[in-house]
Design an enzyme around this catalytic site. Structure first.
Site, mmCIF file in Angstrom:
data_model
loop_
_atom_site.group_PDB
_atom_site.id
_atom_site.type_symbol
_atom_site.label_atom_id
_atom_site.label_comp_id
_atom_site.label_asym_id
_atom_site.label_seq_id
_atom_site.Cartn_x
_atom_site.Cartn_y
_atom_site.Cartn_z
ATOM 1 N N ASP A 43 0.829 -1.200 0.000
ATOM 2 C CA ASP A 43 0.000 0.000 0.000
ATOM 3 C C ASP A 43 0.869 1.258 0.000
ATOM 4 O O ASP A 43 0.356 2.373 -0.114
ATOM 5 C CB ASP A 43 -0.987 0.009 1.167
ATOM 6 C CG ASP A 43 -0.311 -0.079 2.530
ATOM 7 O OD1 ASP A 43 0.925 -0.194 2.584
ATOM 8 O OD2 ASP A 43 -1.029 -0.049 3.549
ATOM 9 N N SER A 44 2.180 1.064 0.051
ATOM 10 C CA SER A 44 3.120 2.175 -0.135
ATOM 11 C C SER A 44 2.941 2.799 -1.513
ATOM 12 O O SER A 44 3.438 3.900 -1.765
ATOM 13 C CB SER A 44 4.563 1.693 0.044
ATOM 14 O OG SER A 44 4.819 0.540 -0.746
ATOM 15 N N ASP A 82 -0.906 -6.100 0.033
ATOM 16 C CA ASP A 82 -1.306 -5.487 1.302
ATOM 17 C C ASP A 82 -2.819 -5.328 1.380
ATOM 18 O O ASP A 82 -3.457 -4.919 0.399
ATOM 19 C CB ASP A 82 -0.693 -4.086 1.429
ATOM 20 C CG ASP A 82 0.652 -4.095 2.128
ATOM 21 O OD1 ASP A 82 0.918 -5.036 2.894
ATOM 22 O OD2 ASP A 82 1.435 -3.153 1.904
ATOM 23 N N LYS A 112 -1.094 -9.389 3.062
ATOM 24 C CA LYS A 112 -0.267 -8.947 4.184
ATOM 25 C C LYS A 112 -1.081 -8.012 5.073
ATOM 26 O O LYS A 112 -1.771 -7.120 4.576
ATOM 27 C CB LYS A 112 1.005 -8.237 3.712
ATOM 28 C CG LYS A 112 1.921 -7.817 4.877
ATOM 29 C CD LYS A 112 3.292 -7.408 4.385
ATOM 30 C CE LYS A 112 3.319 -6.044 3.743
ATOM 31 N NZ LYS A 112 2.956 -4.941 4.699
ATOM 32 N N GLU A 114 -0.838 -5.707 8.914
ATOM 33 C CA GLU A 114 0.099 -5.108 9.858
ATOM 34 C C GLU A 114 -0.376 -5.240 11.293
ATOM 35 O O GLU A 114 -1.568 -5.130 11.578
ATOM 36 C CB GLU A 114 0.280 -3.614 9.538
ATOM 37 C CG GLU A 114 0.899 -3.336 8.180
ATOM 38 C CD GLU A 114 1.083 -1.846 7.923
ATOM 39 O OE1 GLU A 114 1.521 -1.499 6.823
ATOM 40 O OE2 GLU A 114 0.785 -1.023 8.837
ATOM 41 N N GLU A 181 9.996 -4.578 9.988
ATOM 42 C CA GLU A 181 10.414 -3.283 9.459
ATOM 43 C C GLU A 181 10.975 -2.387 10.555
ATOM 44 O O GLU A 181 10.349 -2.183 11.596
ATOM 45 C CB GLU A 181 9.243 -2.578 8.769
ATOM 46 C CG GLU A 181 9.614 -1.232 8.188
ATOM 47 C CD GLU A 181 8.560 -0.639 7.276
ATOM 48 O OE1 GLU A 181 8.778 0.493 6.790
ATOM 49 O OE2 GLU A 181 7.524 -1.294 7.041
#
EC number: 2.1.2.11
Length: 278
Positions: A43-44, A82, A112, A114, A181
Site C-alpha cells: 500500500d506504499s 497489502d 499482508k 500489519e 520493518e
C-alpha cells in the site's frame, strides 16, 4: 513459481529470500526477469505512485487495480498484496469480504496485514478460510500516527520482548511469513531464530531470512530521499530527466522529429492532394 513450501525450505537451508515491491506491469515484469523470489504489492503505492502523504487513503479498489497489473507482468512469481488501512480493522465478516475481493479479483497469492493484538484473530480467520497471510511487525506504516512517526521499533528490552511475543503469536495464528520493518538487527536475528516461518527484513539487518525493498527506492526512480536502510543500486532518475530534457530541447529547436521518424506519401498522391501545385 515458488510457494509457501519453497520459502520454508529456503529458510531451513539458509538461502536468503528476495522480495521486491512492484506496483504496475513493467516493474513486475522486470522483477520477474531479475528472478526475484516474491513480489509485494504494497500500500506504499499510495505514497510512491499516487502521491499521497501516507498509506491511509489507499483503498481496496486501488490494491486490486495495481495487483492485477502486477499479476499480468509477473505470471510466475509469488505475489503478496497489502490489505489497506481499515480494510481488516472491521468485523471479521467485513474483513473476509475485503480479503475475498482482493484475492479473487486481483489474483494475489497471499495477503499482508500489519500489527498484532486484534489482528492475530484476523490472521487465524483468513488462514482458516484458506487465504495465506504474511504478518508485518515493527514499524507498521498504517499505524504511524499512533507510533509517533517513522521511528525504529523495539529499541528497549521491554518493547523488544513484546515484539518477540507478537511474532510468535503471528506464527501460531498461521502466518506464512513475517515482515520486520525498522527494528534493531539484534532483535530481528533473535526473532528469526525463534520462528519456523521466514522473516523478511526491511531495515532489520542481515540476520533475517530475506530482504524487501521498494522498487523505486532501489533504482532511484521518482524519489528525492530514501531511508537509511535503502541501498540504491542504480539511478534511472537522472537518465530519465536527461532524456526528457533533450526531447524538450529538440522539439523546441525543431530537431525532432527527423525525416526517419516521419511517414511520407508517394509523389503522385501529393500532386493530387495539392491540385498539381507544390
Amino acid at each position: 513459481m515458488k510457494t509457501k513450501t519453497d520459502f520454508l525450505k529456503m529458510k531451513e537451508q539458509g538461502e536468503p529470500i528476495t522480495m521486491l515491491t512492484a506496483y504496475d506491469y513493467p516493474s513486475a515484469k522486470l522483477a520477474e526477469e531479475a528472478e526475484v523470489d516474491m513480489i509485494l504489492v504494497g500500500d506504499s503505492l499510495g505514497m510512491v505512485v499516487l502521491g499521497y502523504d501516507s498509506t491511509v487513503p489507499v483503498t481496496v479498489e486501488d490494491m486490486i487495480h495495481h495487483t492485477k497489473a502486477v499479476r499480468r507482468g509477473a505470471k510466475e512469481t509469488f505475489i503478496v498484496t497489502d490489505m489497506p488501512f481499515m480494510s481488516y480493522h472491521v468485523s471479521l465478516q467485513e474483513t473476509m469480504v475485503n480479503a475475498r475481493r482482493i484475492v479473487q479479483e486481483s489474483g494475489a497469492h497471499a495477503l499482508k496485514v500489519e500489527g498484532a493484538g486484534e489482528v492475530i484473530s484476523t490472521i487465524q480467520y483468513l488462514t482458516n478460510a484458506g487465504i495465506p497471510v504474511v504478518a508485518h511487525l515493527g514499524l507498521t506504516p498504517q499505524s504511524v500516527g499512533v507510533l509517533g512517526g517513522y521511528k525504529v521499533q523495539g529499541k528497549d528490552a521491554e518493547s523488544a520482548k513484546k515484539l518477540i511475543e507478537d511474532a510468535k503469536k503471528c506464527e501460531e495464528a498461521g502466518a506464512i511469513a513475517l515482515v520486520l520493518e525498522c527494528v534493531p538487527m539484534q532483535l530481528a536475528e533473535l526473532i528469526s531464530e525463534q520462528l519456523t516461518i521466514p522473516t523478511i527484513g526491511i531495515g532489520a539487518g542481515q540476520k533475517v531470512d530475506g530482504q524487501v525493498l521498494v522498487y523505486h527506492d532501489l533504482i532511484s526512480y521518482g524519489v528525492n530521499r530514501v531511508p537509511k536502510f535503502v541501498k540504491q543500486y542504480t539511478s534511472v532518475q537522472e537518465e530519465i530527466v536527461r532524456g526528457i530534457s533533450q526531447y524538450v530541447t529538440e522539439v523546441k529547436t525543431r530537431q525532432f522529429p527527423e525525416e526517419k521518424h516521419s511517414f511520407t506519401m508517394k509523389e503522385e498522391e501529393c500532386l493530387v492532394l495539392y491540385g498539381g501545385k507544390q
